[in-house]
Design an enzyme around this catalytic site. Structure first.
Site, PDB file in Angstrom:
ATOM      1  N   THR A 125       0.829  -1.212   0.000  1.00  0.00           N
ATOM      2  CA  THR A 125       0.000   0.000   0.000  1.00  0.00           C
ATOM      3  C   THR A 125       0.861   1.259   0.000  1.00  0.00           C
ATOM      4  O   THR A 125       1.996   1.258   0.511  1.00  0.00           O
ATOM      5  CB  THR A 125      -0.904  -0.005   1.261  1.00  0.00           C
ATOM      6  OG1 THR A 125      -1.424   1.307   1.467  1.00  0.00           O
ATOM      7  CG2 THR A 125      -0.133  -0.385   2.524  1.00  0.00           C
ATOM      8  N   ASP A 126       0.299   2.336  -0.540  1.00  0.00           N
ATOM      9  CA  ASP A 126       1.001   3.627  -0.485  1.00  0.00           C
ATOM     10  C   ASP A 126       1.132   4.131   0.946  1.00  0.00           C
ATOM     11  O   ASP A 126       1.922   5.046   1.222  1.00  0.00           O
ATOM     12  CB  ASP A 126       0.300   4.673  -1.367  1.00  0.00           C
ATOM     13  CG  ASP A 126      -1.139   4.965  -0.952  1.00  0.00           C
ATOM     14  OD1 ASP A 126      -1.667   4.295  -0.042  1.00  0.00           O
ATOM     15  OD2 ASP A 126      -1.738   5.890  -1.542  1.00  0.00           O
ATOM     16  N   GLU A 127       0.355   3.533   1.874  1.00  0.00           N
ATOM     17  CA  GLU A 127       0.393   4.029   3.257  1.00  0.00           C
ATOM     18  C   GLU A 127       1.741   3.778   3.929  1.00  0.00           C
ATOM     19  O   GLU A 127       2.028   4.363   4.970  1.00  0.00           O
ATOM     20  CB  GLU A 127      -0.769   3.429   4.073  1.00  0.00           C
ATOM     21  CG  GLU A 127      -2.106   3.785   3.454  1.00  0.00           C
ATOM     22  CD  GLU A 127      -3.320   3.507   4.325  1.00  0.00           C
ATOM     23  OE1 GLU A 127      -3.203   3.513   5.557  1.00  0.00           O
ATOM     24  OE2 GLU A 127      -4.398   3.307   3.747  1.00  0.00           O
ATOM     25  N   TYR A 153      -1.557  -0.380  11.156  1.00  0.00           N
ATOM     26  CA  TYR A 153      -1.788  -1.043   9.860  1.00  0.00           C
ATOM     27  C   TYR A 153      -0.615  -0.785   8.914  1.00  0.00           C
ATOM     28  O   TYR A 153      -0.002  -1.721   8.393  1.00  0.00           O
ATOM     29  CB  TYR A 153      -3.097  -0.546   9.223  1.00  0.00           C
ATOM     30  CG  TYR A 153      -3.193  -0.848   7.746  1.00  0.00           C
ATOM     31  CD1 TYR A 153      -3.319  -2.160   7.283  1.00  0.00           C
ATOM     32  CD2 TYR A 153      -3.138   0.174   6.782  1.00  0.00           C
ATOM     33  CE1 TYR A 153      -3.393  -2.450   5.921  1.00  0.00           C
ATOM     34  CE2 TYR A 153      -3.210  -0.103   5.425  1.00  0.00           C
ATOM     35  CZ  TYR A 153      -3.331  -1.416   4.994  1.00  0.00           C
ATOM     36  OH  TYR A 153      -3.390  -1.691   3.647  1.00  0.00           O
ATOM     37  N   LYS A 157       2.270  -3.350   7.300  1.00  0.00           N
ATOM     38  CA  LYS A 157       2.486  -3.540   5.854  1.00  0.00           C
ATOM     39  C   LYS A 157       3.937  -3.197   5.489  1.00  0.00           C
ATOM     40  O   LYS A 157       4.550  -3.865   4.653  1.00  0.00           O
ATOM     41  CB  LYS A 157       1.520  -2.667   5.049  1.00  0.00           C
ATOM     42  CG  LYS A 157       0.054  -3.046   5.164  1.00  0.00           C
ATOM     43  CD  LYS A 157      -0.276  -4.414   4.596  1.00  0.00           C
ATOM     44  CE  LYS A 157      -0.203  -4.487   3.089  1.00  0.00           C
ATOM     45  NZ  LYS A 157      -0.647  -5.817   2.582  1.00  0.00           N
ATOM     46  N   ASN A 252     -11.956  13.827   1.361  1.00  0.00           N
ATOM     47  CA  ASN A 252     -13.054  12.956   1.801  1.00  0.00           C
ATOM     48  C   ASN A 252     -14.409  13.650   1.707  1.00  0.00           C
ATOM     49  O   ASN A 252     -15.394  13.071   1.256  1.00  0.00           O
ATOM     50  CB  ASN A 252     -12.822  12.515   3.252  1.00  0.00           C
ATOM     51  CG  ASN A 252     -11.594  11.642   3.386  1.00  0.00           C
ATOM     52  OD1 ASN A 252     -11.139  11.036   2.415  1.00  0.00           O
ATOM     53  ND2 ASN A 252     -11.041  11.575   4.595  1.00  0.00           N
TER      54      ASN A 252
HETATM   55  P1  NAD Z   1     -10.030  -6.893   2.653  1.00  0.00           P
HETATM   56  O1  NAD Z   1      -9.976  -6.603   4.110  1.00  0.00           O
HETATM   57  O2  NAD Z   1     -11.286  -6.581   1.883  1.00  0.00           O
HETATM   58  O3  NAD Z   1      -9.723  -8.451   2.402  1.00  0.00           O
HETATM   59  C1  NAD Z   1      -8.732  -9.144   3.088  1.00  0.00           C
HETATM   60  C2  NAD Z   1      -8.961 -10.638   2.882  1.00  0.00           C
HETATM   61  O4  NAD Z   1      -7.889 -11.336   3.530  1.00  0.00           O
HETATM   62  C3  NAD Z   1     -10.264 -11.158   3.470  1.00  0.00           C
HETATM   63  O5  NAD Z   1     -10.898 -12.034   2.554  1.00  0.00           O
HETATM   64  C4  NAD Z   1      -9.817 -11.915   4.724  1.00  0.00           C
HETATM   65  O6  NAD Z   1     -10.682 -13.009   5.052  1.00  0.00           O
HETATM   66  C5  NAD Z   1      -8.440 -12.396   4.289  1.00  0.00           C
HETATM   67  N1  NAD Z   1      -7.564 -12.661   5.436  1.00  0.00           N
HETATM   68  C6  NAD Z   1      -7.328 -11.857   6.496  1.00  0.00           C
HETATM   69  N2  NAD Z   1      -6.479 -12.451   7.346  1.00  0.00           N
HETATM   70  C7  NAD Z   1      -6.149 -13.652   6.804  1.00  0.00           C
HETATM   71  C8  NAD Z   1      -5.302 -14.713   7.200  1.00  0.00           C
HETATM   72  N3  NAD Z   1      -4.626 -14.663   8.359  1.00  0.00           N
HETATM   73  N4  NAD Z   1      -5.187 -15.788   6.388  1.00  0.00           N
HETATM   74  C9  NAD Z   1      -5.870 -15.857   5.230  1.00  0.00           C
HETATM   75  N5  NAD Z   1      -6.714 -14.890   4.811  1.00  0.00           N
HETATM   76  C10 NAD Z   1      -6.838 -13.796   5.585  1.00  0.00           C
HETATM   77  O7  NAD Z   1      -8.782  -6.158   2.039  1.00  0.00           O
HETATM   78  P2  NAD Z   1      -8.588  -5.450   0.608  1.00  0.00           P
HETATM   79  O8  NAD Z   1      -9.073  -4.057   0.699  1.00  0.00           O
HETATM   80  O9  NAD Z   1      -9.102  -6.341  -0.448  1.00  0.00           O
HETATM   81  O10 NAD Z   1      -6.995  -5.394   0.546  1.00  0.00           O
HETATM   82  C11 NAD Z   1      -6.256  -6.489   0.005  1.00  0.00           C
HETATM   83  C12 NAD Z   1      -4.785  -6.166   0.079  1.00  0.00           C
HETATM   84  O11 NAD Z   1      -4.500  -4.976  -0.640  1.00  0.00           O
HETATM   85  C13 NAD Z   1      -4.265  -5.930   1.506  1.00  0.00           C
HETATM   86  O12 NAD Z   1      -3.007  -6.514   1.625  1.00  0.00           O
HETATM   87  C14 NAD Z   1      -4.166  -4.410   1.606  1.00  0.00           C
HETATM   88  O13 NAD Z   1      -3.146  -4.042   2.499  1.00  0.00           O
HETATM   89  C15 NAD Z   1      -3.818  -4.043   0.180  1.00  0.00           C
HETATM   90  N6  NAD Z   1      -4.259  -2.699  -0.271  1.00  0.00           N
HETATM   91  C16 NAD Z   1      -5.572  -2.321  -0.115  1.00  0.00           C
HETATM   92  C17 NAD Z   1      -5.978  -1.075  -0.595  1.00  0.00           C
HETATM   93  C18 NAD Z   1      -7.429  -0.625  -0.500  1.00  0.00           C
HETATM   94  O14 NAD Z   1      -7.732   0.514  -0.861  1.00  0.00           O
HETATM   95  N7  NAD Z   1      -8.350  -1.472  -0.062  1.00  0.00           N
HETATM   96  C19 NAD Z   1      -5.045  -0.222  -1.205  1.00  0.00           C
HETATM   97  C20 NAD Z   1      -3.715  -0.652  -1.332  1.00  0.00           C
HETATM   98  C21 NAD Z   1      -3.349  -1.899  -0.867  1.00  0.00           C
HETATM   99  P1  TYD Z   2     -10.674   4.237   4.630  1.00  0.00           P
HETATM  100  O1  TYD Z   2     -11.683   3.831   3.601  1.00  0.00           O
HETATM  101  O2  TYD Z   2     -10.736   3.613   5.992  1.00  0.00           O
HETATM  102  O3  TYD Z   2      -9.237   4.043   3.962  1.00  0.00           O
HETATM  103  P2  TYD Z   2      -7.752   4.510   4.484  1.00  0.00           P
HETATM  104  O4  TYD Z   2      -7.866   4.936   5.890  1.00  0.00           O
HETATM  105  O5  TYD Z   2      -6.958   3.262   4.327  1.00  0.00           O
HETATM  106  O6  TYD Z   2      -7.346   5.608   3.565  1.00  0.00           O
HETATM  107  O7  TYD Z   2     -10.763   5.803   4.834  1.00  0.00           O
HETATM  108  C1  TYD Z   2     -10.581   6.704   3.764  1.00  0.00           C
HETATM  109  C2  TYD Z   2     -10.621   8.103   4.335  1.00  0.00           C
HETATM  110  O8  TYD Z   2     -11.949   8.379   4.802  1.00  0.00           O
HETATM  111  C3  TYD Z   2      -9.718   8.297   5.524  1.00  0.00           C
HETATM  112  O9  TYD Z   2      -9.154   9.618   5.457  1.00  0.00           O
HETATM  113  C4  TYD Z   2     -10.634   8.186   6.723  1.00  0.00           C
HETATM  114  C5  TYD Z   2     -11.944   8.720   6.192  1.00  0.00           C
HETATM  115  N1  TYD Z   2     -13.181   8.129   6.752  1.00  0.00           N
HETATM  116  C6  TYD Z   2     -14.184   8.955   7.248  1.00  0.00           C
HETATM  117  O10 TYD Z   2     -14.090  10.185   7.235  1.00  0.00           O
HETATM  118  N2  TYD Z   2     -15.323   8.372   7.744  1.00  0.00           N
HETATM  119  C7  TYD Z   2     -15.491   7.027   7.800  1.00  0.00           C
HETATM  120  O11 TYD Z   2     -16.536   6.541   8.293  1.00  0.00           O
HETATM  121  C8  TYD Z   2     -14.446   6.187   7.280  1.00  0.00           C
HETATM  122  C9  TYD Z   2     -14.570   4.687   7.302  1.00  0.00           C
HETATM  123  C10 TYD Z   2     -13.299   6.784   6.764  1.00  0.00           C
END
Ligand code: NAD
Ligand code: TYD
Length: 339
Positions: A125-127, A153, A157, A252
């Site tokens: 992640t970019d985070e 988090y 990562k 946001n």
């Molecule tokens: P999500 O929370 O929707 O899904 C995570 C999945 O992993 C779930 O199906 C969960 O059951 C599974 N999981 C969790 N712990 C596990 C374990 N111990 N063993 C096996 N499976 C397990 O997450 P997402 O938003 O789809 O993100 C997927 C990946 O992409 C993550 O690694 C996250 O850090 C990365 N990512 C997400 C975003 C975003 O915007 N959502 C952006 C950049 C990177």
């Molecule tokens: P989120 O979807 O949790 O992603 P991330 O924290 O990984 O960027 O949140 C996106 C942005 O929205 C973040 O700045 C937090 C804000 N946010 C709210 O303002 N209200 C909410 O209920 C949630 C879930 C997030």
């Protein structure tokens, strides 16, 4: 190729599996997922019976189980999406983040080493770069930006990313890492900003904006992220990190207002609530490297992607209503309880 996709019952992992089955029908895809609260097996119901797809309920930290799966499937590659992914939950309880995101990554890579130096891709992640100030719109995250995390988090990562690079240097494991900005699209779990606001709007519930809502995220349609990972897996240079993002920065509060507008709901639903602890101000990716090396460019513009996403949530109410009610967690029992 046989590819193990971990976390494939979650948001991005499921979209990636759909993408791979459509684009590479000759590949075999094994989804390994623990089905935590964030995993929803019903998301995968339409592909469950495909001959080149298998679902395995397993924890990536379960070394014995993971090794046994490698023994059975002899994978050519692993793409690791499995993670605890919600910043707010990591603030409440960091330890499960360290366990899954760091220890789990090491178990998967150990299995890759033990079964013939299997190709490994880490979805990061970019985070991991921390945040940027709002008053410096000229600044972006490049792959050279130092790791500087803010939340448990992002720290977990970042820890995993460092371990991935250590496995390359120490053991010669063929690894790549992608660091993507915030994704949005179908099957996004409704505790994250965009799906939560859509669901609350549709239920005429308050829209909780943290602080003033000025924090900026760089939104990318999930399908574009999946295409980037596919490209990196097939054409990326071993040992490299690729940033993935589409120059789509939005505050946001503007996202929430846009969702109100699209759903014809009053902005008076917006409620400002206490800010997140350590809340990152701005994320912004410089995707020059993946564009120039691999030719990747985002294809979905935000104005189209957000409309498609809202339409998807309108058309798939049972999917997210079952999540909100908790009913989805019985799906595995219903599907497999008597088998
Ligand atoms: P999500 O929370 O929707 O899904 C995570 C999945 O992993 C779930 O199906 C969960 O059951 C599974 N999981 C969790 N712990 C596990 C374990 N111990 N063993 C096996 N499976 C397990 O997450 P997402 O938003 O789809 O993100 C997927 C990946 O992409 C993550 O690694 C996250 O850090 C990365 N990512 C997400 C975003 C975003 O915007 N959502 C952006 C950049 C990177
Ligand atoms: P989120 O979807 O949790 O992603 P991330 O924290 O990984 O960027 O949140 C996106 C942005 O929205 C973040 O700045 C937090 C804000 N946010 C709210 O303002 N209200 C909410 O209920 C949630 C879930 C997030």
């Amino acid at each position: 190729m046989t590819i193990i996709v971990t976390g494939g019952a979650g948001f991005i992992g499921s979209n990636f599996i759909f993408h791979m089955l459509a684009e590479h029908p000759e590949d075999r895809i094994i989804c390994l997922d623990k089905l935590t609260y964030a995993g929803n097996l019903s998301t995968l119901k339409d592909i469950m019976d495909k001959p080149n797809f298998r679902f395995v309920k397993l924890d990536i930290c379960d070394r014995e189980g993971v090794y046994q799966l490698f023994e059975e499937e002899k994978p050519d590659a692993v793409v690791n999406f499995a993670a605890e992914s919600h910043v707010d939950r990591s603030i409440e309880n960091p330890s499960i983040f360290l366990q899954t995101n760091i220890i789990g990554t090491s178990v998967l890579m150990d299995a890759c080493r033990a079964f013939g130096n299997v190709r490994y891709h880490q979805v990061s992640t970019d985070e991991v770069y921390g945040d940027l100030p709002l008053d410096r719109p000229d600044l972006f995250f490049t792959e050279e930006t130092p790791i500087h995390t803010s939340s448990p988090y992002s720290s977990s990562k970042a820890g995993a990313d460092l371990l991935v690079l250590a496995y390359l240097r120490t053991y010669g494991l063929p690894v790549t890492i992608s660091r993507c900005s915030n994704n949005y699209g179908p099957y996004h779990f409704p505790e994250k900003l965009i799906p939560l606001m859509i669901a609350n709007c549709l239920n005429d519930k308050p829209l909780p904006v943290y602080g003033e809502g000025k924090n900026v995220r760089d939104w990318l349609y999930v399908e574009d992220h999946c295409k980037a990972i596919d490209l990196i897996l097939h054409k990326g240079r071993i040992g490299e990190v690729y940033n993935v993002g589409g120059h789509n920065e939005m505050a946001n509060i503007d996202i929430v207002k846009l969702i109100c507008h699209e759903l014809h709901k009053p902005e008076s639903l917006i409620t400002h609530v206490t800010d997140r602890k350590g809340h990152d101000m701005r994320y912004a990716i410089d995707p020059t490297k993946i564009h120039s090396e691999l030719g990747w460019l985002p294809e979905t513009k935000f104005e189209d992607g957000i409309k498609k996403t809202i339409r998807w949530y309108l058309d798939n109410k049972p999917w997210w209503e079952e999540i909100i009610s908790g009913e989805y967690q019985n799906y595995y029992e219903r599907m497999y309880g008597n088998r």
